[in-house]
Design a protein around this motif. Structure first.
Motif, PDB file in Angstrom:
ATOM      1  N   ARG A   1      -5.022   2.746   7.317  1.00 26.98           N
ATOM      2  CA  ARG A   1      -4.936   2.879   5.860  1.00 26.98           C
ATOM      3  C   ARG A   1      -3.499   2.700   5.378  1.00 26.98           C
ATOM      4  NH1 ARG A   1      -7.317   8.094   2.524  1.00 26.98           N
ATOM      5  NH2 ARG A   1      -6.876   7.289   0.403  1.00 26.98           N
ATOM      6  N   LEU A   2      -2.553   3.320   6.082  1.00 25.44           N
ATOM      7  CA  LEU A   2      -1.146   3.202   5.705  1.00 25.44           C
ATOM      8  C   LEU A   2      -0.655   1.772   5.915  1.00 25.44           C
ATOM      9  CD1 LEU A   2       1.502   4.454   4.765  1.00 25.44           C
ATOM     10  CD2 LEU A   2       1.940   5.160   7.139  1.00 25.44           C
ATOM     11  N   ARG A   3      -1.071   1.178   7.053  1.00 22.81           N
ATOM     12  CA  ARG A   3      -0.656  -0.200   7.341  1.00 22.81           C
ATOM     13  C   ARG A   3      -1.169  -1.150   6.256  1.00 22.81           C
ATOM     14  NH1 ARG A   3      -2.209  -0.444  12.094  1.00 22.81           N
ATOM     15  NH2 ARG A   3      -0.257  -0.408  13.252  1.00 22.81           N
ATOM     16  N   THR A   4      -2.425  -0.956   5.834  1.00 17.67           N
ATOM     17  CA  THR A   4      -3.007  -1.818   4.806  1.00 17.67           C
ATOM     18  C   THR A   4      -2.261  -1.666   3.476  1.00 17.67           C
ATOM     19  OG1 THR A   4      -5.200  -1.711   5.821  1.00 17.67           O
ATOM     20  CG2 THR A   4      -5.103  -2.351   3.505  1.00 17.67           C
ATOM     21  N   SER A   5      -1.924  -0.411   3.135  1.00 20.57           N
ATOM     22  CA  SER A   5      -1.181  -0.168   1.898  1.00 20.57           C
ATOM     23  C   SER A   5       0.185  -0.842   1.934  1.00 20.57           C
ATOM     24  CB  SER A   5      -1.004   1.338   1.668  1.00 20.57           C
ATOM     25  OG  SER A   5      -2.253   1.967   1.485  1.00 20.57           O
TER      26      SER A   5
END
Length: 341
Positions: free
Chosen positions: A233-237
Protein backbone atom coordinates in the motif's frame (compact mmCIF):
# COMPACT_ATOMS: atom_id res chain seq x y z
CA UNK A 1 5.68 93.69 -59.50
CA UNK A 2 9.37 93.43 -58.95
CA UNK A 3 10.40 91.08 -56.17
CA UNK A 4 11.79 93.96 -54.13
CA UNK A 5 8.37 95.61 -54.19
CA UNK A 6 6.95 92.74 -52.07
CA UNK A 7 9.07 93.79 -49.10
CA UNK A 8 9.64 90.18 -48.13
CA UNK A 9 12.58 89.52 -45.90
CA UNK A 10 14.01 86.04 -45.60
CA UNK A 11 13.71 84.45 -42.17
CA UNK A 12 14.69 81.10 -40.70
CA UNK A 13 14.72 78.02 -42.92
CA UNK A 14 13.85 79.91 -46.14
CA UNK A 15 15.90 80.32 -49.32
CA UNK A 16 15.23 82.72 -52.20
CA UNK A 17 16.17 81.63 -55.71
CA UNK A 18 16.87 84.72 -57.86
CA UNK A 19 16.68 82.83 -61.14
CA UNK A 20 13.17 81.51 -60.59
CA UNK A 21 12.18 84.33 -58.20
CA UNK A 22 10.86 81.70 -55.82
CA UNK A 23 11.08 81.07 -52.09
CA UNK A 24 11.92 77.57 -50.88
CA UNK A 25 11.49 76.01 -47.45
CA UNK A 26 14.76 74.51 -46.21
CA UNK A 27 13.09 72.33 -43.58
CA UNK A 28 9.76 70.81 -42.70
CA UNK A 29 7.55 72.97 -40.53
CA UNK A 30 4.98 75.71 -40.25
CA UNK A 31 5.13 78.60 -42.75
CA UNK A 32 4.98 82.04 -41.10
CA UNK A 33 4.75 85.51 -42.58
CA UNK A 34 4.98 88.10 -39.85
CA UNK A 35 5.99 91.77 -40.14
CA UNK A 36 7.35 91.22 -43.62
CA UNK A 37 9.50 88.21 -42.64
CA UNK A 38 8.90 84.85 -44.32
CA UNK A 39 10.10 81.86 -42.28
CA UNK A 40 9.48 78.20 -41.63
CA UNK A 41 9.20 77.21 -37.99
CA UNK A 42 9.71 73.61 -36.77
CA UNK A 43 7.31 74.45 -33.93
CA UNK A 44 3.55 74.93 -34.32
CA UNK A 45 2.30 77.16 -31.50
CA UNK A 46 -1.40 77.06 -30.60
CA UNK A 47 -2.37 79.94 -28.31
CA UNK A 48 -5.51 78.63 -26.65
CA UNK A 49 -7.44 75.37 -26.83
CA UNK A 50 -7.64 72.64 -29.44
CA UNK A 51 -11.37 72.81 -30.15
CA UNK A 52 -13.75 73.36 -33.06
CA UNK A 53 -12.11 76.66 -33.90
CA UNK A 54 -8.73 74.94 -34.28
CA UNK A 55 -9.61 71.41 -35.38
CA UNK A 56 -7.34 68.38 -35.42
CA UNK A 57 -3.60 68.95 -35.70
CA UNK A 58 -1.17 66.87 -37.73
CA UNK A 59 2.30 68.41 -37.89
CA UNK A 60 5.76 67.27 -38.97
CA UNK A 61 7.56 69.27 -36.26
CA UNK A 62 6.66 69.83 -32.62
CA UNK A 63 3.42 71.28 -31.29
CA UNK A 64 3.04 73.62 -28.31
CA UNK A 65 -0.50 74.17 -26.98
CA UNK A 66 -1.03 76.74 -24.24
CA UNK A 67 -4.58 75.64 -23.38
CA UNK A 68 -6.57 72.39 -23.28
CA UNK A 69 -7.24 69.62 -25.79
CA UNK A 70 -10.98 69.05 -25.70
CA UNK A 71 -13.02 65.89 -26.29
CA UNK A 72 -12.71 63.98 -29.56
CA UNK A 73 -9.81 65.93 -31.07
CA UNK A 74 -6.49 64.55 -32.29
CA UNK A 75 -2.99 66.00 -32.08
CA UNK A 76 -0.21 64.24 -34.00
CA UNK A 77 3.33 65.63 -34.11
CA UNK A 78 6.56 63.96 -35.19
CA UNK A 79 8.88 66.01 -32.98
CA UNK A 80 6.96 66.15 -29.72
CA UNK A 81 3.87 67.65 -28.06
CA UNK A 82 3.72 70.08 -25.13
CA UNK A 83 0.36 71.00 -23.55
CA UNK A 84 -0.08 73.63 -20.87
CA UNK A 85 -3.61 72.66 -19.87
CA UNK A 86 -5.72 69.50 -19.56
CA UNK A 87 -6.35 66.74 -22.08
CA UNK A 88 -9.90 65.39 -22.21
CA UNK A 89 -11.14 62.38 -24.22
CA UNK A 90 -8.73 62.97 -27.09
CA UNK A 91 -5.89 61.27 -28.92
CA UNK A 92 -2.26 62.40 -28.77
CA UNK A 93 0.49 60.75 -30.79
CA UNK A 94 4.16 61.65 -31.25
CA UNK A 95 7.39 60.09 -32.44
CA UNK A 96 9.11 61.85 -29.52
CA UNK A 97 8.14 63.14 -26.05
CA UNK A 98 4.71 64.26 -24.83
CA UNK A 99 4.42 66.67 -21.87
CA UNK A 100 1.02 67.49 -20.33
CA UNK A 101 1.06 70.22 -17.70
CA UNK A 102 -2.54 69.90 -16.52
CA UNK A 103 -3.09 66.15 -16.65
CA UNK A 104 -5.47 63.84 -18.51
CA UNK A 105 -9.16 63.54 -17.63
CA UNK A 106 -9.77 60.94 -20.30
CA UNK A 107 -13.41 59.87 -19.71
CA UNK A 108 -12.42 56.40 -20.95
CA UNK A 109 -11.62 57.80 -24.42
CA UNK A 110 -8.17 59.37 -24.13
CA UNK A 111 -5.32 57.59 -25.95
CA UNK A 112 -1.78 58.91 -25.47
CA UNK A 113 1.05 57.34 -27.51
CA UNK A 114 4.71 58.36 -27.70
CA UNK A 115 7.89 56.82 -29.06
CA UNK A 116 9.68 58.85 -26.40
CA UNK A 117 8.79 59.72 -22.80
CA UNK A 118 5.41 60.85 -21.46
CA UNK A 119 5.09 63.25 -18.53
CA UNK A 120 1.77 64.29 -17.02
CA UNK A 121 0.39 65.64 -13.76
CA UNK A 122 -2.13 62.77 -13.63
CA UNK A 123 -3.94 60.16 -15.73
CA UNK A 124 -7.61 59.42 -15.15
CA UNK A 125 -9.47 56.95 -17.39
CA UNK A 126 -6.83 57.00 -20.12
CA UNK A 127 -4.80 54.51 -22.15
CA UNK A 128 -1.12 55.46 -22.26
CA UNK A 129 1.65 53.81 -24.28
CA UNK A 130 5.30 54.90 -24.30
CA UNK A 131 8.50 53.47 -25.72
CA UNK A 132 10.32 55.55 -23.08
CA UNK A 133 9.41 56.39 -19.48
CA UNK A 134 6.02 57.44 -18.11
CA UNK A 135 6.41 59.98 -15.30
CA UNK A 136 3.35 61.08 -13.31
CA UNK A 137 3.30 63.74 -10.60
CA UNK A 138 0.04 62.99 -8.81
CA UNK A 139 -1.91 59.82 -9.67
CA UNK A 140 -2.82 57.10 -12.14
CA UNK A 141 -6.52 56.25 -11.71
CA UNK A 142 -8.65 53.76 -13.68
CA UNK A 143 -6.15 53.78 -16.53
CA UNK A 144 -3.97 51.46 -18.58
CA UNK A 145 -0.33 52.50 -18.74
CA UNK A 146 2.17 50.57 -20.85
CA UNK A 147 5.86 51.47 -20.99
CA UNK A 148 8.98 49.95 -22.52
CA UNK A 149 10.87 52.11 -20.02
CA UNK A 150 9.96 52.94 -16.42
CA UNK A 151 6.72 54.08 -14.79
CA UNK A 152 7.42 56.56 -12.00
CA UNK A 153 4.69 57.98 -9.74
CA UNK A 154 7.15 59.18 -7.11
CA UNK A 155 4.82 61.27 -4.94
CA UNK A 156 1.41 59.89 -5.95
CA UNK A 157 -0.77 56.79 -6.11
CA UNK A 158 -1.66 54.11 -8.66
CA UNK A 159 -5.18 52.78 -8.15
CA UNK A 160 -7.75 50.86 -10.20
CA UNK A 161 -5.27 50.65 -13.05
CA UNK A 162 -3.14 48.21 -14.99
CA UNK A 163 0.47 49.38 -15.26
CA UNK A 164 3.03 47.40 -17.28
CA UNK A 165 6.64 48.63 -17.39
CA UNK A 166 9.61 46.77 -18.85
CA UNK A 167 12.15 48.63 -16.70
CA UNK A 168 10.21 48.59 -13.42
CA UNK A 169 7.64 50.57 -11.44
CA UNK A 170 8.07 53.09 -8.61
CA UNK A 171 5.08 54.59 -6.79
CA UNK A 172 4.44 56.21 -3.45
CA UNK A 173 1.16 54.35 -2.79
CA UNK A 174 -0.62 51.49 -4.57
CA UNK A 175 -4.32 50.66 -4.33
CA UNK A 176 -6.82 52.25 -1.96
CA UNK A 177 -8.52 51.70 1.40
CA UNK A 178 -11.56 50.40 -0.52
CA UNK A 179 -9.52 47.48 -1.91
CA UNK A 180 -9.88 48.52 -5.56
CA UNK A 181 -8.20 45.96 -7.81
CA UNK A 182 -4.91 47.26 -9.19
CA UNK A 183 -2.21 45.50 -11.23
CA UNK A 184 1.47 46.44 -11.30
CA UNK A 185 3.53 44.38 -13.76
CA UNK A 186 7.29 44.93 -14.01
CA UNK A 187 9.98 43.45 -16.23
CA UNK A 188 7.62 42.62 -19.09
CA UNK A 189 7.11 43.77 -22.68
CA UNK A 190 3.47 44.91 -22.88
CA UNK A 191 3.25 43.59 -26.45
CA UNK A 192 3.38 39.99 -25.18
CA UNK A 193 1.96 40.70 -21.72
CA UNK A 194 -1.36 38.88 -22.05
CA UNK A 195 0.15 35.63 -23.33
CA UNK A 196 3.17 35.74 -21.02
CA UNK A 197 1.11 36.42 -17.90
CA UNK A 198 -1.09 33.43 -18.76
CA UNK A 199 1.88 31.13 -19.25
CA UNK A 200 3.57 32.33 -16.05
CA UNK A 201 0.33 31.94 -14.09
CA UNK A 202 0.14 28.29 -15.18
CA UNK A 203 3.81 27.91 -14.31
CA UNK A 204 3.34 29.27 -10.78
CA UNK A 205 0.39 26.94 -10.20
CA UNK A 206 2.51 24.02 -11.40
CA UNK A 207 5.31 25.03 -9.00
CA UNK A 208 2.82 25.08 -6.12
CA UNK A 209 1.29 21.71 -7.01
CA UNK A 210 4.74 20.16 -7.38
CA UNK A 211 5.75 21.43 -3.94
CA UNK A 212 2.56 20.03 -2.37
CA UNK A 213 3.27 16.61 -3.88
CA UNK A 214 6.91 16.68 -2.77
CA UNK A 215 5.81 17.62 0.75
CA UNK A 216 3.54 14.57 0.77
CA UNK A 217 5.97 12.08 -0.71
CA UNK A 218 8.91 13.14 1.50
CA UNK A 219 7.57 11.69 4.79
CA UNK A 220 6.45 8.53 2.95
CA UNK A 221 9.97 7.95 1.65
CA UNK A 222 11.37 8.51 5.15
CA UNK A 223 8.97 5.91 6.54
CA UNK A 224 9.81 3.45 3.76
CA UNK A 225 13.54 3.76 4.43
CA UNK A 226 12.98 2.81 8.09
CA UNK A 227 10.91 -0.27 7.26
CA UNK A 228 12.63 -3.62 6.70
CA UNK A 229 9.94 -4.47 4.14
CA UNK A 230 7.84 -1.81 2.47
CA UNK A 231 4.19 -2.83 2.34
CA UNK A 232 2.40 -2.77 -1.00
CA UNK A 233 0.00 0.00 0.00
CA UNK A 234 2.80 2.42 0.89
CA UNK A 235 4.79 1.47 -2.21
CA UNK A 236 1.73 2.08 -4.42
CA UNK A 237 1.11 5.48 -2.80
CA UNK A 238 4.76 6.49 -3.32
CA UNK A 239 4.72 5.30 -6.94
CA UNK A 240 1.50 7.21 -7.68
CA UNK A 241 2.84 10.41 -6.13
CA UNK A 242 6.18 10.14 -7.95
CA UNK A 243 4.33 9.59 -11.22
CA UNK A 244 2.39 12.79 -10.59
CA UNK A 245 5.60 14.65 -9.68
CA UNK A 246 7.28 13.53 -12.91
CA UNK A 247 4.24 14.57 -14.97
CA UNK A 248 4.17 17.97 -13.29
CA UNK A 249 7.91 18.42 -13.78
CA UNK A 250 7.50 17.70 -17.48
CA UNK A 251 4.76 20.35 -17.64
CA UNK A 252 7.01 22.81 -15.78
CA UNK A 253 9.87 22.27 -18.24
CA UNK A 254 7.49 22.93 -21.16
CA UNK A 255 6.04 26.07 -19.56
CA UNK A 256 9.49 27.38 -18.61
CA UNK A 257 10.62 26.95 -22.21
CA UNK A 258 7.55 28.82 -23.50
CA UNK A 259 8.00 31.58 -20.94
CA UNK A 260 11.69 31.85 -21.77
CA UNK A 261 11.00 32.09 -25.49
CA UNK A 262 8.49 34.90 -24.95
CA UNK A 263 10.85 36.74 -22.59
CA UNK A 264 14.09 36.32 -24.53
CA UNK A 265 13.56 39.32 -26.81
CA UNK A 266 13.50 41.78 -23.89
CA UNK A 267 15.14 40.00 -20.95
CA UNK A 268 18.39 42.00 -21.22
CA UNK A 269 16.40 45.25 -20.74
CA UNK A 270 13.98 44.03 -18.07
CA UNK A 271 13.97 45.32 -14.49
CA UNK A 272 11.87 42.87 -12.48
CA UNK A 273 11.06 45.12 -9.57
CA UNK A 274 8.07 47.05 -8.17
CA UNK A 275 8.80 49.55 -5.41
CA UNK A 276 6.12 51.02 -3.14
CA UNK A 277 7.43 53.87 -0.97
CA UNK A 278 4.33 54.43 1.16
CA UNK A 279 1.20 52.29 1.59
CA UNK A 280 0.40 49.10 -0.29
CA UNK A 281 -3.31 48.38 0.11
CA UNK A 282 -5.13 45.07 -0.26
CA UNK A 283 -6.22 43.68 -3.65
CA UNK A 284 -3.12 44.95 -5.44
CA UNK A 285 -1.61 42.30 -7.72
CA UNK A 286 2.12 42.65 -8.26
CA UNK A 287 3.92 40.73 -11.00
CA UNK A 288 7.68 40.84 -11.48
CA UNK A 289 9.11 38.51 -14.08
CA UNK A 290 7.56 35.06 -13.71
CA UNK A 291 6.20 35.53 -10.22
CA UNK A 292 3.18 37.26 -8.74
CA UNK A 293 1.58 38.04 -5.41
CA UNK A 294 -1.58 39.78 -4.22
CA UNK A 295 -1.62 41.94 -1.12
CA UNK A 296 -4.09 40.69 1.50
CA UNK A 297 -3.64 43.50 4.01
CA UNK A 298 -2.20 47.00 4.20
CA UNK A 299 1.61 46.98 4.19
CA UNK A 300 3.83 49.93 5.02
CA UNK A 301 6.75 50.78 2.77
CA UNK A 302 9.23 51.41 1.54
CA UNK A 303 9.39 47.92 0.06
CA UNK A 304 10.45 46.41 -3.23
CA UNK A 305 9.03 43.25 -4.77
CA UNK A 306 11.63 41.21 -6.65
CA UNK A 307 11.66 37.56 -7.74
CA UNK A 308 12.98 34.97 -5.30
CA UNK A 309 14.00 32.27 -7.76
CA UNK A 310 15.18 29.94 -4.97
CA UNK A 311 11.70 29.70 -3.44
CA UNK A 312 9.85 30.31 -6.75
CA UNK A 313 7.95 33.27 -5.38
CA UNK A 314 7.66 37.03 -5.22
CA UNK A 315 8.12 38.73 -1.88
CA UNK A 316 8.90 42.16 -0.44
CA UNK A 317 12.36 43.33 0.47
CA UNK A 318 12.67 46.42 2.66
CA UNK A 319 13.87 49.61 0.98
CA UNK A 320 13.66 51.30 -2.42
CA UNK A 321 15.73 48.67 -4.19
CA UNK A 322 14.60 49.69 -7.66
CA UNK A 323 16.88 52.74 -7.52
CA UNK A 324 19.81 50.38 -7.07
CA UNK A 325 18.68 48.35 -10.08
CA UNK A 326 18.33 51.47 -12.23
CA UNK A 327 21.85 52.44 -11.26
CA UNK A 328 23.17 49.02 -12.28
CA UNK A 329 23.60 47.66 -8.78
CA UNK A 330 23.07 44.10 -7.54
CA UNK A 331 20.50 42.74 -5.12
CA UNK A 332 20.62 40.09 -2.46
CA UNK A 333 17.53 38.15 -1.44
CA UNK A 334 16.95 37.65 2.28
CA UNK A 335 17.43 33.99 3.26
CA UNK A 336 13.89 33.50 4.50
CA UNK A 337 10.55 34.68 3.02
CA UNK A 338 8.94 37.70 4.67
CA UNK A 339 5.91 36.48 6.65
CA UNK A 340 4.17 39.87 6.66
CA UNK A 341 2.23 39.12 3.48
Amino acid sequence: PKINDLHVRIGDNVRFDEESLSYYAMSHGHVLYEKGVLSVSPVLVVRGNVDLSQGNIRFVGSVEISGDVLDDFEVTANEGISIGGTVEGSRLKSEKDINIGGGVAGKGKAVIEANGNIHSRYFNEATVTAIGDVIVDKEIVNSKVYSMGRVICNTGVIVGSEVVALRGILTKDAGSEMGVKTSLIAGMDYNVKEKLVGVNHELNRAYEREQVLLDRVGPMLSRALKMPVVDDRLRTSIDDLMLSVRALHKQIVTLEAESGELSRSFEDKATECVTVKGDLYQSVTIIAGKFETESKAVLKGPMSFIPDKVHNMLRPERGELIHKLWEGGTLEISPEPDKAQ
